[in-house]
Design an enzyme around this catalytic site. Structure first.
Site, PDB file in Angstrom:
ATOM      1  N   CYS A   1      -5.548   9.558   0.695  1.00 15.55           N
ATOM      2  CA  CYS A   1      -5.119   8.833  -0.509  1.00 15.55           C
ATOM      3  C   CYS A   1      -6.260   8.601  -1.492  1.00 15.55           C
ATOM      4  O   CYS A   1      -6.168   8.949  -2.683  1.00 15.55           O
ATOM      5  CB  CYS A   1      -4.428   7.523  -0.132  1.00 15.55           C
ATOM      6  SG  CYS A   1      -5.519   6.233   0.535  1.00 15.55           S
TER       7      CYS A   1
ATOM      8  N   HIS B   1      -4.387   1.554   0.801  1.00 12.95           N
ATOM      9  CA  HIS B   1      -3.743   2.734   0.210  1.00 12.95           C
ATOM     10  C   HIS B   1      -3.817   2.660  -1.314  1.00 12.95           C
ATOM     11  O   HIS B   1      -3.701   1.583  -1.907  1.00 12.95           O
ATOM     12  CB  HIS B   1      -2.284   2.832   0.644  1.00 12.95           C
ATOM     13  CG  HIS B   1      -1.640   4.142   0.267  1.00 12.95           C
ATOM     14  ND1 HIS B   1      -1.898   5.317   0.933  1.00 12.95           N
ATOM     15  CD2 HIS B   1      -0.786   4.465  -0.738  1.00 12.95           C
ATOM     16  CE1 HIS B   1      -1.216   6.307   0.372  1.00 12.95           C
ATOM     17  NE2 HIS B   1      -0.540   5.813  -0.648  1.00 12.95           N
TER      18      HIS B   1
ATOM     19  N   HIS C   1       0.731  10.228  -5.245  1.00 10.99           N
ATOM     20  CA  HIS C   1      -0.258   9.897  -4.209  1.00 10.99           C
ATOM     21  C   HIS C   1      -0.206  10.897  -3.062  1.00 10.99           C
ATOM     22  O   HIS C   1       0.689  11.749  -2.984  1.00 10.99           O
ATOM     23  CB  HIS C   1      -0.025   8.472  -3.689  1.00 10.99           C
ATOM     24  CG  HIS C   1       1.252   8.303  -2.902  1.00 10.99           C
ATOM     25  ND1 HIS C   1       1.357   7.417  -1.851  1.00 10.99           N
ATOM     26  CD2 HIS C   1       2.472   8.899  -3.011  1.00 10.99           C
ATOM     27  CE1 HIS C   1       2.581   7.461  -1.352  1.00 10.99           C
ATOM     28  NE2 HIS C   1       3.276   8.341  -2.033  1.00 10.99           N
TER      29      HIS C   1
END
Length: 339
Positions: free
Chosen positions: A255, A303, A315
């Site tokens: 991420c 994240h 993402h």
């Protein structure tokens, strides 16, 4: 007259065998009557797998932080060791010059005050006294003072390098632990997925693909800045690229690897981890987000993605998926960041 015999009594061993057999029959009968453990449903497996992937990503960001620290320490240690080597060469040249003079005086049977200073147990004190008494020339004082400064500098640099080497060893150990933790979580998740039938796994994949396709059609909006627009455009070129923990592109990403790579294409150097990126700009509420802003998820900030407009985020989700669009509401939103 008929003879009546008393029935023969079974032996103790036979009674034991019969009793054991009867008990076993009862137990086996009871077990056969019990229902086998229920197989978890597809929904239950997905929930557990999602949780394991979240835990793996938490460990991944800690792994990334340790890896970044390791790389930084290695560079600092290399620079220190180079400085020590150069400083040692300089010191050796200074010592050689004085050593030649000392050898000449030794052969003549006398060693002057400058040589005594060089050999003194307390050269700082001797230097002060000798300078006060004009026992040394200015040139001698400067030469010996330079040697002392160089020695102190080298000692300090060696100590600093030793400390960083110890820190590096601890960081490498932490890196190994986090790598094993990630791998264990991913292996456990895969084991759960393997418990599903091929049809169930295919159905899960179709549902995820459908959600991603639905999200892709909803993107659009004003960009936060030229750099944010450029970063978002770069990230869009990586849609479909696989997630790999610890990866920073261009062939795979995690991420924070995707966001740091995307902003790197726009000329902006983001920190490596999502937690560090969370502090790299102005915090935003959800209604302030513009395309290209960073979006931070989960309470521990493990994240990160790029806002894609219309309530969507672009993402790298987790292992087993590719870079894609997804609804911002699918994860616990914390805040946005305008770089």
């Amino acid at each position: 007259m008929a003879s009546h015999r008393r029935p023969k009594q079974p032996s103790r061993a036979r009674v034991t065998v019969l009793t054991t057999a009867a008990a076993a029959a009862v137990v086996l009968g009871g077990n056969s009557a019990q229902a086998a453990p229920a197989k978890p449903s597809k929904g239950e497996v997905k929930e557990k797998v999602d949780k394991l992937h979240e835990q793996a990503e938490q460990a991944t960001e800690k792994y990334n932080g340790a890896k970044e620290k390791q790389e930084k320490l290695e560079k600092e240690i290399d620079a220190l060791q180079d400085n020590v080597a150069r400083g040692q060469d300089d010191l050796n040249e200074l010592r050689d010059a004085i050593g030649m003079a000392a050898a000449a005086q030794y052969r003549s049977g006398t060693i002057d005050s400058s040589m005594q200073l060089f050999l003194s147990a307390d050269p700082d004190d001797y230097l002060d006294k000798a300078s006060t008494l004009d026992q040394l020339s200015n040139q001698q004082v400067e030469a010996l003072a330079e040697i002392q400064d160089k020695q102190r500098e080298l000692t300090q640099q060696r100590q600093e390098a030793a400390t960083k080497l110890d820190d590096l060893a601890e960081t490498r150990e932490e890196l190994g632990k986090k790598r094993k933790e990630v791998q264990a979580k991913l292996a456990e998740a895969q084991k759960l997925l393997n418990s599903l039938t091929a049809a169930e796994r295919a159905k899960m994949a179709q549902e995820e693909a459908a959600d991603a396709a639905k999200s892709a059609g909803l993107t659009g909006g004003k960009s936060a800045s030229g750099r944010a627009s450029a970063a978002f455009a770069a990230a869009q070129t990586k849609i479909g690229t696989p997630y790999v923990y610890g990866a920073t592109g261009p062939g795979s990403f995690d991420c924070s690897g995707l966001t740091s790579w995307a902003y790197g294409q726009a000329g902006v150097g983001l920190p490596r981890t999502s937690q560090a990126q969370a502090s790299y700009g102005t915090r935003l509420s959800m209604d302030q987000l513009q395309v290209g802003d960073l979006v931070i998820f989960y309470s521990d900030l493990h994240h990160v993605g790029l806002y894609a407009g219309n309530g969507q985020v672009l993402h790298a989700p987790r292992t087993g998926t590719n870079v894609r669009y997804e609804s911002i509401g699918n994860m616990p939103f914390q805040f946005g960041v305008r770089v």
